[in-house]
Design a protein around this motif. Structure first.
Motif, PDB file in Angstrom:
ATOM      1  N   ASP A  79      47.075  39.550  42.504  1.00 16.90           N
ATOM      2  CA  ASP A  79      47.066  39.660  43.967  1.00 16.90           C
ATOM      3  C   ASP A  79      45.828  38.982  44.552  1.00 16.90           C
ATOM      4  O   ASP A  79      45.905  38.270  45.549  1.00 16.90           O
ATOM      5  CB  ASP A  79      47.105  41.120  44.418  1.00 16.90           C
ATOM      6  CG  ASP A  79      48.458  41.764  44.207  1.00 16.90           C
ATOM      7  OD1 ASP A  79      49.449  41.044  43.929  1.00 16.90           O
ATOM      8  OD2 ASP A  79      48.532  43.002  44.316  1.00 16.90           O
ATOM      9  N   TYR A  80      44.687  39.192  43.922  1.00 19.04           N
ATOM     10  CA  TYR A  80      43.443  38.583  44.396  1.00 19.04           C
ATOM     11  C   TYR A  80      43.534  37.060  44.339  1.00 19.04           C
ATOM     12  O   TYR A  80      43.216  36.370  45.313  1.00 19.04           O
ATOM     13  CB  TYR A  80      42.259  39.085  43.551  1.00 19.04           C
ATOM     14  CG  TYR A  80      40.985  38.328  43.808  1.00 19.04           C
ATOM     15  CD1 TYR A  80      40.259  38.543  44.973  1.00 19.04           C
ATOM     16  CD2 TYR A  80      40.514  37.396  42.894  1.00 19.04           C
ATOM     17  CE1 TYR A  80      39.085  37.853  45.224  1.00 19.04           C
ATOM     18  CE2 TYR A  80      39.343  36.698  43.139  1.00 19.04           C
ATOM     19  CZ  TYR A  80      38.635  36.927  44.298  1.00 19.04           C
ATOM     20  OH  TYR A  80      37.485  36.235  44.534  1.00 19.04           O
ATOM     21  N   ILE A  81      43.973  36.528  43.216  1.00 15.95           N
ATOM     22  CA  ILE A  81      44.070  35.073  43.045  1.00 15.95           C
ATOM     23  C   ILE A  81      45.000  34.465  44.083  1.00 15.95           C
ATOM     24  O   ILE A  81      44.693  33.438  44.694  1.00 15.95           O
ATOM     25  CB  ILE A  81      44.536  34.722  41.620  1.00 15.95           C
ATOM     26  CG1 ILE A  81      43.435  35.043  40.615  1.00 15.95           C
ATOM     27  CG2 ILE A  81      44.945  33.253  41.527  1.00 15.95           C
ATOM     28  CD1 ILE A  81      43.879  34.969  39.162  1.00 15.95           C
ATOM     29  N   LEU A  82      46.141  35.091  44.302  1.00 15.55           N
ATOM     30  CA  LEU A  82      47.124  34.536  45.225  1.00 15.55           C
ATOM     31  C   LEU A  82      46.706  34.641  46.689  1.00 15.55           C
ATOM     32  O   LEU A  82      47.272  33.956  47.539  1.00 15.55           O
ATOM     33  CB  LEU A  82      48.477  35.206  45.012  1.00 15.55           C
ATOM     34  CG  LEU A  82      49.124  34.908  43.654  1.00 15.55           C
ATOM     35  CD1 LEU A  82      50.421  35.687  43.497  1.00 15.55           C
ATOM     36  CD2 LEU A  82      49.360  33.419  43.473  1.00 15.55           C
ATOM     37  N   GLN A  83      45.712  35.462  46.982  1.00 16.81           N
ATOM     38  CA  GLN A  83      45.264  35.612  48.364  1.00 16.81           C
ATOM     39  C   GLN A  83      43.986  34.830  48.670  1.00 16.81           C
ATOM     40  O   GLN A  83      43.512  34.853  49.808  1.00 16.81           O
ATOM     41  CB  GLN A  83      45.063  37.094  48.688  1.00 16.81           C
ATOM     42  CG  GLN A  83      46.362  37.852  48.693  1.00 16.81           C
ATOM     43  CD  GLN A  83      46.167  39.327  48.988  1.00 16.81           C
ATOM     44  OE1 GLN A  83      45.274  39.713  49.709  1.00 16.81           O
ATOM     45  NE2 GLN A  83      47.028  40.153  48.423  1.00 16.81           N
ATOM     46  N   LEU A  84      43.442  34.116  47.692  1.00 16.53           N
ATOM     47  CA  LEU A  84      42.235  33.338  47.932  1.00 16.53           C
ATOM     48  C   LEU A  84      42.504  32.235  48.946  1.00 16.53           C
ATOM     49  O   LEU A  84      43.489  31.508  48.844  1.00 16.53           O
ATOM     50  CB  LEU A  84      41.747  32.683  46.637  1.00 16.53           C
ATOM     51  CG  LEU A  84      41.056  33.573  45.617  1.00 16.53           C
ATOM     52  CD1 LEU A  84      40.814  32.810  44.328  1.00 16.53           C
ATOM     53  CD2 LEU A  84      39.757  34.128  46.162  1.00 16.53           C
ATOM     54  N   THR A  85      41.622  32.100  49.908  1.00 12.71           N
ATOM     55  CA  THR A  85      41.733  30.992  50.858  1.00 12.71           C
ATOM     56  C   THR A  85      41.142  29.739  50.208  1.00 12.71           C
ATOM     57  O   THR A  85      40.434  29.813  49.196  1.00 12.71           O
ATOM     58  CB  THR A  85      40.955  31.297  52.149  1.00 12.71           C
ATOM     59  OG1 THR A  85      39.552  31.372  51.832  1.00 12.71           O
ATOM     60  CG2 THR A  85      41.426  32.592  52.804  1.00 12.71           C
ATOM     61  N   ALA A  86      41.405  28.596  50.807  1.00 12.25           N
ATOM     62  CA  ALA A  86      40.851  27.344  50.289  1.00 12.25           C
ATOM     63  C   ALA A  86      39.324  27.402  50.260  1.00 12.25           C
ATOM     64  O   ALA A  86      38.690  26.926  49.310  1.00 12.25           O
ATOM     65  CB  ALA A  86      41.333  26.167  51.134  1.00 12.25           C
TER      66      ALA A  86
END
Length: 95
Positions: A52-59
């Motif tokens: 979940d954390y990885i997929l929510q990282l912004t650019a």
């Protein structure tokens, strides 16, 4: 993606991603290393938290993480969501 984090060698033999970052404990996947006090009592798979954390990282967050790891070109460009897939995310990798 979760299966890749648990056993990267099974998904991509020869990958440089280490295995053994998570272990089974009380029928859940938990991080093998030290965890912050806020993880105490969490009774679900910690692998899901990481995905979940990885997929929510912004650019921008990806650039900061990449810079901290010595990757100057991390997360170059952008997508319509403002985030670019990390690693193999979005490239047909199984969850």
């Amino acid at each position: 993606m979760e299966r890749w984090i648990i056993d990267p060698q099974a998904i991509s033999p020869g990958t440089s991603m280490p295995s053994g970052l998570f272990k089974r404990e009380n029928d859940h996947w938990v991080f093998s290393g030290p965890t912050p006090p806020s993880f105490q009592g969490y009774d679900k798979d910690q692998t899901k938290l990481l995905v979940d954390y990885i997929l929510q990282l912004t650019a921008e967050e990806q650039r900061r993480v990449g810079a901290a790891m010595g990757h100057a070109a991390a997360a170059g460009g952008s997508s319509s969501s403002g985030a670019k897939p990390v690693g193999n995310a979005g490239r047909g990798m199984p969850e």
